[in-house]
Design a protein around this motif. Structure first.
Motif, PDB file in Angstrom:
ATOM      1  N   SER A 235       0.687  -1.391   0.299  1.00 12.78           N
ATOM      2  CA  SER A 235      -0.163   0.247   0.009  1.00 12.78           C
ATOM      3  C   SER A 235       0.842   1.463  -0.171  1.00 12.78           C
ATOM      4  CB  SER A 235      -0.677   0.198   1.472  1.00 12.78           C
ATOM      5  OG  SER A 235      -0.309  -0.434   2.226  1.00 12.78           O
ATOM      6  N   GLY A 236       2.210   1.005   0.047  1.00 16.37           N
ATOM      7  CA  GLY A 236       2.798   2.666  -0.322  1.00 16.37           C
ATOM      8  C   GLY A 236       3.170   3.198   0.884  1.00 16.37           C
ATOM      9  N   GLY A 237       3.841   4.067   1.160  1.00 24.27           N
ATOM     10  CA  GLY A 237       4.458   4.815   2.808  1.00 24.27           C
ATOM     11  C   GLY A 237       3.534   5.515   2.951  1.00 24.27           C
ATOM     12  N   PHE A 238       3.916   6.183   4.109  1.00 28.43           N
ATOM     13  CA  PHE A 238       2.764   7.158   4.799  1.00 28.43           C
ATOM     14  C   PHE A 238       3.687   9.026   4.037  1.00 28.43           C
ATOM     15  CE2 PHE A 238       6.917   5.872   6.780  1.00 28.43           C
ATOM     16  CZ  PHE A 238       7.252   7.376   7.407  1.00 28.43           C
ATOM     17  N   GLU A 239       4.097   9.153   2.873  1.00 31.84           N
ATOM     18  CA  GLU A 239       4.958  10.349   2.917  1.00 31.84           C
ATOM     19  C   GLU A 239       3.950  11.563   2.259  1.00 31.84           C
ATOM     20  OE1 GLU A 239       4.226   7.883  -1.296  1.00 31.84           O
ATOM     21  OE2 GLU A 239       4.974   7.452   0.936  1.00 31.84           O
ATOM     22  N   ARG A 240       2.352  11.357   2.100  1.00 36.21           N
ATOM     23  CA  ARG A 240       1.424  11.815   2.256  1.00 36.21           C
ATOM     24  C   ARG A 240       0.469  12.730   4.065  1.00 36.21           C
ATOM     25  NH1 ARG A 240       0.349  16.305  -1.664  1.00 36.21           N
ATOM     26  NH2 ARG A 240       0.856  15.317  -3.866  1.00 36.21           N
ATOM     27  N   ASN A 241       1.445  11.535   4.569  1.00 39.38           N
ATOM     28  CA  ASN A 241       0.593  11.933   6.339  1.00 39.38           C
ATOM     29  C   ASN A 241       1.861  13.064   7.238  1.00 39.38           C
ATOM     30  OD1 ASN A 241       0.132  11.647   9.220  1.00 39.38           O
ATOM     31  ND2 ASN A 241      -0.893   9.892   8.353  1.00 39.38           N
ATOM     32  N   GLN A 242       1.750  14.311   7.204  1.00 39.10           N
ATOM     33  CA  GLN A 242       2.792  14.985   7.763  1.00 39.10           C
ATOM     34  C   GLN A 242       2.494  14.809   9.552  1.00 39.10           C
ATOM     35  OE1 GLN A 242       4.540  17.485   6.131  1.00 39.10           O
ATOM     36  NE2 GLN A 242       5.323  17.063   8.229  1.00 39.10           N
ATOM     37  N   GLU A 243       1.899  14.886   9.853  1.00 39.87           N
ATOM     38  CA  GLU A 243       2.049  14.011  11.216  1.00 39.87           C
ATOM     39  C   GLU A 243       2.960  12.980  11.566  1.00 39.87           C
ATOM     40  OE1 GLU A 243      -1.028  13.257  14.960  1.00 39.87           O
ATOM     41  OE2 GLU A 243      -1.526  13.497  13.579  1.00 39.87           O
ATOM     42  N   MET A 244       2.982  11.775  10.470  1.00 41.16           N
ATOM     43  CA  MET A 244       3.963  10.559  10.908  1.00 41.16           C
ATOM     44  C   MET A 244       4.899  10.997   9.917  1.00 41.16           C
ATOM     45  SD  MET A 244       1.730   7.386   9.397  1.00 41.16           S
ATOM     46  CE  MET A 244       3.325   6.240  10.029  1.00 41.16           C
ATOM     47  N   ARG A 245       4.977  12.164   9.189  1.00 43.13           N
ATOM     48  CA  ARG A 245       6.657  12.579   8.900  1.00 43.13           C
ATOM     49  C   ARG A 245       7.501  13.184  10.275  1.00 43.13           C
ATOM     50  NH1 ARG A 245       7.004  13.230   2.611  1.00 43.13           N
ATOM     51  NH2 ARG A 245       8.697  14.122   3.138  1.00 43.13           N
ATOM     52  N   SER A 246       6.374  14.169  10.550  1.00 41.56           N
ATOM     53  CA  SER A 246       7.047  15.099  11.506  1.00 41.56           C
ATOM     54  C   SER A 246       7.200  13.850  12.753  1.00 41.56           C
ATOM     55  CB  SER A 246       6.262  15.598  12.496  1.00 41.56           C
ATOM     56  OG  SER A 246       5.910  16.617  11.366  1.00 41.56           O
ATOM     57  N   ALA A 247       6.537  12.707  13.363  1.00 38.18           N
ATOM     58  CA  ALA A 247       7.348  11.971  14.443  1.00 38.18           C
ATOM     59  C   ALA A 247       8.139  11.430  14.388  1.00 38.18           C
ATOM     60  CB  ALA A 247       5.553  10.787  14.826  1.00 38.18           C
ATOM     61  N   HIS A 248       8.421  10.615  13.204  1.00 43.62           N
ATOM     62  CA  HIS A 248       9.621   9.911  12.375  1.00 43.62           C
ATOM     63  C   HIS A 248      11.184  10.716  12.247  1.00 43.62           C
ATOM     64  CE1 HIS A 248       7.566   6.326  13.373  1.00 43.62           C
ATOM     65  NE2 HIS A 248       6.587   6.483  13.046  1.00 43.62           N
ATOM     66  N   GLY A 249      10.449  11.873  11.736  1.00 48.58           N
ATOM     67  CA  GLY A 249      11.569  13.178  11.542  1.00 48.58           C
ATOM     68  C   GLY A 249      12.210  13.087   9.501  1.00 48.58           C
ATOM     69  N   VAL A 250      11.306  12.359   9.316  1.00 49.36           N
ATOM     70  CA  VAL A 250      11.440  12.577   7.783  1.00 49.36           C
ATOM     71  C   VAL A 250      11.372  13.701   7.138  1.00 49.36           C
ATOM     72  CG1 VAL A 250      10.129  11.429   5.531  1.00 49.36           C
ATOM     73  CG2 VAL A 250       9.640  10.412   7.366  1.00 49.36           C
ATOM     74  N   PRO A 251      12.111  14.333   6.449  1.00 50.63           N
ATOM     75  CA  PRO A 251      12.792  15.112   5.624  1.00 50.63           C
ATOM     76  C   PRO A 251      11.832  15.792   5.041  1.00 50.63           C
ATOM     77  CG  PRO A 251      14.499  14.697   5.866  1.00 50.63           C
ATOM     78  CD  PRO A 251      13.936  13.890   6.559  1.00 50.63           C
ATOM     79  N   GLY A 252      11.583  16.997   4.569  1.00 48.61           N
ATOM     80  CA  GLY A 252      10.763  17.483   3.839  1.00 48.61           C
ATOM     81  C   GLY A 252       9.440  17.738   3.861  1.00 48.61           C
ATOM     82  N   ALA A 253       8.066  17.979   3.336  1.00 45.66           N
ATOM     83  CA  ALA A 253       7.008  18.287   3.199  1.00 45.66           C
ATOM     84  C   ALA A 253       6.081  17.033   2.643  1.00 45.66           C
ATOM     85  CB  ALA A 253       6.690  19.765   3.353  1.00 45.66           C
ATOM     86  N   ALA A 254       5.296  17.044   3.548  1.00 43.11           N
ATOM     87  CA  ALA A 254       3.625  16.027   2.812  1.00 43.11           C
ATOM     88  C   ALA A 254       3.338  16.284   1.615  1.00 43.11           C
ATOM     89  CB  ALA A 254       3.138  15.978   3.629  1.00 43.11           C
ATOM     90  N   ASP A 255       3.081  18.033   0.987  1.00 44.40           N
ATOM     91  CA  ASP A 255       2.978  18.982  -0.108  1.00 44.40           C
ATOM     92  C   ASP A 255       3.524  19.021  -1.163  1.00 44.40           C
ATOM     93  OD1 ASP A 255      -0.138  19.519   1.666  1.00 44.40           O
ATOM     94  OD2 ASP A 255       0.891  21.025   2.190  1.00 44.40           O
ATOM     95  N   TRP A 256       4.850  17.958  -0.446  1.00 43.43           N
ATOM     96  CA  TRP A 256       5.944  18.259  -1.815  1.00 43.43           C
ATOM     97  C   TRP A 256       5.961  17.047  -2.127  1.00 43.43           C
ATOM     98  CZ3 TRP A 256      10.240  20.562   1.491  1.00 43.43           C
ATOM     99  CH2 TRP A 256       9.530  22.780   1.236  1.00 43.43           C
ATOM    100  N   ALA A 257       5.655  15.706  -1.423  1.00 43.62           N
ATOM    101  CA  ALA A 257       5.829  14.150  -1.843  1.00 43.62           C
ATOM    102  C   ALA A 257       5.083  13.888  -3.567  1.00 43.62           C
ATOM    103  CB  ALA A 257       5.526  13.807  -0.656  1.00 43.62           C
TER     104      ALA A 257
END
Length: 515
Positions: A235-257
């Protein structure tokens, strides 16, 4: 959620596949081809996810496709290359991948709907085992008419999809649309497969220690779907979930995915964690520079054919011709590198001297301010807020490199990949001087093709607990799983190729079949 065996299902199948990218559909096709009742559950209204947006490069080494093209590729050279690039990490998964890829391609090509050819595109590292012009394969184009009513299920190209449009009338399906279309056609022809769109899987159902089904949210409410043999999360990753990105320290932003809006928000990963699954690499992604768009989104950008990229200080900080993941990693290496500015001149006639998907017209960019234009570098610096002295000195130094044919700072043009897109006429075709006003600066942000951290799996794509034990009945592949590649992106098509192979290995394990 835990249920007993006598609880009823809304529907039940042998195999439940969550997601509809290239990996998910590969697994679904193989299960259905062997006569197993298989259902594909897709959250969105169309199939393919980010795979449909892609160029469909599949890094599947050692196959008959490479042999037919006379490539120097082999399973051993791929094994050597991955070992060198990955530093010897994940040796069991590397071996499982390399050993399985040729047989998988051969199995797929037995179906007349599935045809591949070699696509010249260099691997991303100068390492042992690299072969000239790469080893990636792509599907052949397919006519829309060949899909019939199935065409409506295939996600259109990114530039049309973001505008709410369908496929252009009469256009062939190419790249990712061809891959998804061909896999869907093969799956449909088995007579053992079904597709459900608008099914967002949010829970896994267990019977003691085994996953036996899923709960999918639909417009008609939750639906409980049983899986007699197993559940494959593709089912793919979680790049469009800004809350999960922030929680796991993923650089970038959901809107830029680059993932389609509303997809890849990580619910299946969270559902697996809720039943005890372990995760890895949750701060990692498949990175790329992204041209900022007026609506706040970004466009996957590669193949810089001119210009320079500068940070907030007005200085270059990397070889602009690096493979996109490596350039993305340079961008988030320092906070001042994002946003950056891609500076170019009139040699390109006002167009971006790079490949950017989806494109926007220069007029749209200039009107919105995501691009600025000026007759001199000093005025360009004033419009972007860059230090004028630093920007002019950077361009002057780069122009000297272009004249002599050697980038003394970052080695642009030294590698095969750098030269693949180059069009310059000087001593180094990757170095094109900036000396023809007006000058343009395009805002550059950190985009991604997906997160690559997810569920921990073994060589059969079985999902593991923190203690290393297997969660029976649950499998994951693609960006729902932690990538075999770790913090590296070895070559074009690695995300799709590994998703396809480990989906196939998942199906082989759950059905006790062989490829």
């Amino acid at each position: 959620m835990t249920v007993s065996r006598d609880d009823s299902w809304d529907e039940e199948h042998d195999v439940v596949v969550v997601g509809s990218g290239a990996g998910a559909l590969t697994g679904a096709y193989l299960a259905a081809r062997d006569g197993h009742d298989t259902v594909v559950l897709e959250k969105a209204g169309r199939l393919g996810g980010t795979s449909a947006y892609s160029g469909a490069a599949c890094w599947l080494p050692g196959s008959e496709v490479q042999q037919r093209a006379g490539s120097a590729d082999s399973s051993q050279s791929a094994r050597d290359y991955l070992t060198a690039v990955l530093g010897g990490s994940e040796p069991e998964k590397v071996e499982a991948f390399v050993a399985t890829a040729p047989g998988l391609v051969a199995e797929l090509e037995k179906d007349p709907a599935l045809e591949f050819r070699l696509q010249p595109f260099p691997d991303y590292f100068d390492a042992a085992g690299r072969v000239p012009m790469g080893r990636s394969i792509v599907p052949l184009e397919i006519e829309q008419a060949d899909l019939g009513e199935l065409l409506a299920l295939v996600r259109p190209p990114v530039e049309r999809d973001r505008e709410g449009l369908g496929h252009a009338e009469g256009a062939q399906l190419v790249g990712g649309r061809a891959l998804i279309g061909r896999l869907l056609l093969a799956f449909d022809r088995t007579g053992s497969g079904e597709v459900r769109t608008g099914h967002a899987v949010t829970e896994l159902v267990t019977d003691g220690e085994r996953v036996v089904g899923v709960v999918a949210q639909t417009l008609d409410g939750p639906r409980r779907i049983g899986a007699r043999r197993g559940v494959l999360l593709g089912s793919g990753g979680f790049e469009r979930n800004q809350e999960m990105r922030s929680a796991h320290g993923v650089p970038g932003a959901a809107d830029w995915a680059m993932a389609p809006a509303g997809t890849n928000t990580g619910e299946p990963i969270e559902a697996a964690v809720a039943v005890g699954a372990a995760t890895e690499l949750m701060d990692q992604g498949w990175w790329c520079p992204g041209i900022a768009h007026p609506d706040g989104s970004a466009a996957f950008t590669l193949g810089f054919r001119g210009g320079v990229v500068v940070d907030a200080t007005g200085n270059r900080f990397a070889n602009e011709s690096l493979p996109y993941d490596r350039m993305g990693r340079e961008m988030f290496a320092e906070p001042g590198h994002v946003p950056a500015w891609f500076v170019f001149d009139a040699r390109s006639g006002g167009d971006l001297p790079a490949i950017s998907l989806p494109p926007r017209s220069p007029a749209e960019h200039l009107e919105s301010g995501t691009w600025v234009q000026a007759p001199t570098l000093e005025e360009l610096a004033g419009a972007t807020g860059l230090p004028a002295d630093a920007l002019t000195a950077t361009v002057q130094r780069f122009n000297g490199f272009a004249e002599q044919g050697r980038d003394e700072d970052f080695g642009r043009g030294d590698d095969e990949f750098d030269r693949f897109f180059a069009i310059g006429t000087g001593p180094n075709p990757a170095l094109v001087p900036l000396d023809q006003p007006p000058y343009v600066a395009a805002r550059l942000v950190l985009s991604d093709l997906g997160t690559k951290g997810g569920l921990r799996t073994d060589t059969s794509a079985r999902v593991l607990r923190e203690d290393g034990t297997v969660i029976a009945g649950l499998y994951a592949a693609g960006n729902a799983s932690a990538s075999m590649a770790g913090a590296f992106y070895p070559g074009p098509g690695i995300p799709i190729g590994t998703a396809m192979v480990f989906s196939a290995l998942a199906v082989r394990d759950m059905l006790d079949a062989s490829l």
